[in-house]
Design an enzyme around this catalytic site. Structure first.
Site: not given
Length: 436
Positions: A315-317, A320, A416
């Protein structure tokens, strides 16, 4: 458990400091305090936990639904629940502070900036109290905490100006030591920059703890007749947990512990990926630890394990670090896990901030085809995806990865930009897939 909501007249009025001082005042008076946060934030709750000694509960109607908010509230422990609001009291269409207070039937203690006013502080509070009736919100604004207020004549003037049905719960003096440093995504985390205890106790001493305790009321419990707790599954879930992966809801870890075996590891420290059936990479600050992540070796191992079929949810980080590369704001490019066909770049301004709704276009880790998942996005990065990228979701609300889609998928893995809460059902889907 009785409780009340600390709402603000606006963002930046000092709700977090007022919440921490309130928690400290109640604790000093002998009450066991359960902190909570209205809205999807991860950072304010880290400060709550540092002061109250209990994980802060996340109360967001968009993420959890009304019964989910009530379930999460009542899973707390203590004598009094202190709920910090989000933005201004009435701001936010997905889950405002006022909406959360109404769903939980809790009174509101309003934080008002009193640095340059006395009678005007009362007028502002009265306006917030009567506005609830104007818009049909069934909430009680019970009184105020005067933020940045001096004692003596200043404090007495505020007290005298308040109408009889608005209580004065005390003040937060203008104390430079109470300012919490900020960076992108908000305040610094509670374990990085805790509020100095001496300054916090000074602020707590100017609050009227017994009046605050007396205003707290009991919240209705959820309708459990429509909710069934699922059975445990035979699975081992490894969760990344360190300074780069620090944005996870306590309820998520609770759900994993209740239904599976929970393991933790630190990619920043170079821990090997545990022997597990799936990996969860929560959000956080990978951009601040990109050197360590690149050199530690854990991400390279994770990339290999994912290519062999290990499910990885980021999720997010997490998204990444699942990507091929991460370029920081100063232009340095770092190699990441290489699971997803994307290159991520940090920016000086945020790229998305909203509650989101996603529709699964095919069966994926967190949803069956056609199912909707609700979450929250807040990120300063953007992702440039390859031409062969496959998306798991269409964005019904929010920006996602490219404005129309979210959820890059490769092998058995999913990354995501949306953070989800266990009450969304997304993690139940993960666990059921591992059990099948």
């Amino acid at each position: 458990m009785n409780g009340f909501v600390i709402g603000g007249v606006s963002s930046g009025v000092g709700k977090t400091v007022a919440t921490l001082a309130t928690c400290q005042a109640l604790a000093d008076a002998g009450y066991a305090v359960q902190p909570a946060k209205a809205g999807p934030d991860f950072i304010d709750p880290s400060h709550h936990e540092a002061v109250a000694g209990r994980p802060s509960r996340t109360l967001d109607l968009w993420l959890c639904g009304e019964d989910g908010v009530r379930r999460n509230y009542h899973r707390g422990e203590g004598d009094i629940c202190v709920v910090e609001g989000v933005m201004g009291l009435y701001d936010g269409d997905g889950s405002s502070t006022a909406m959360v207070a109404e769903a939980l039937d809790l009174p509101v203690v309003l934080v008002v900036d009193a640095s340059a006013g006395m009678e005007s502080v009362a007028a502002t509070a009265l306006g917030f109290q009567t506005y609830a009736d104007e818009i049909g919100r069934d909430i009680e604004v019970a009184g105020i905490v005067a933020q940045r207020a001096h004692g003596g004549r200043h404090e007495q003037g505020i007290r005298d100006a308040l109408p009889d049905d608005l209580e004065y719960f005390g003040r937060i003096p203008p104390t430079p030591g109470l300012e919490i440093p900020e960076r992108h995504l908000g305040l610094e985390m509670g374990d990085e920059t805790p509020v100095p205890l001496e300054a916090l106790r000074e602020a707590a001493d100017t609050l009227e703890a017994e009046r605050l305790a007396a205003v707290a009321s009991e919240s209705p419990k959820p309708d459990e007749s429509v909710h069934t707790e699922p059975d445990p599954v035979d699975a081992r879930i490894a969760v990344a947990s360190d300074a780069a992966f620090c944005f996870r809801y306590p309820a998520t870890l609770e759900r994993f512990r209740e239904r599976a075996t929970l393991l933790t590891f630190s990619p920043v420290a170079g821990d090997p990926v545990p022997d597990c059936d799936a990996v969860y990479l929560p959000g956080g600050y990978p951009e601040l630890h990109a050197d360590a992540l690149e050199s530690a070796g854990t991400l390279a191992e994770l990339g290999q394990r994912a290519s062999d079929g290990l499910p990885v949810l980021g999720e997010c980080g997490g998204l990444m670090t699942m990507s091929q590369s991460l370029t920081t704001a100063d232009g340095e490019c770092h190699e990441m896990a290489g699971i997803l066909p994307a290159d991520v770049t940090m920016h000086d301004r945020y790229q998305a901030l909203d509650h989101v709704e996603l529709e699964a276009t095919d069966s994926t880790l967190t949803a069956a085809s056609g199912e909707h998942v609700r979450g929250h996005e807040f990120h300063y990065s953007s992702a440039e995806v390859g031409s062969d990228a496959r998306f798991a979701f269409d964005t019904v609300r929010g920006d996602g990865i490219d404005g129309d889609h979210d959820g890059l998928t490769e092998y058995a893995s999913l990354g995501t930009y949306a953070h989800v809460h266990p009450e969304s059902g997304a993690f139940e889907t993960v666990l059921e897939r591992l059990d099948s």
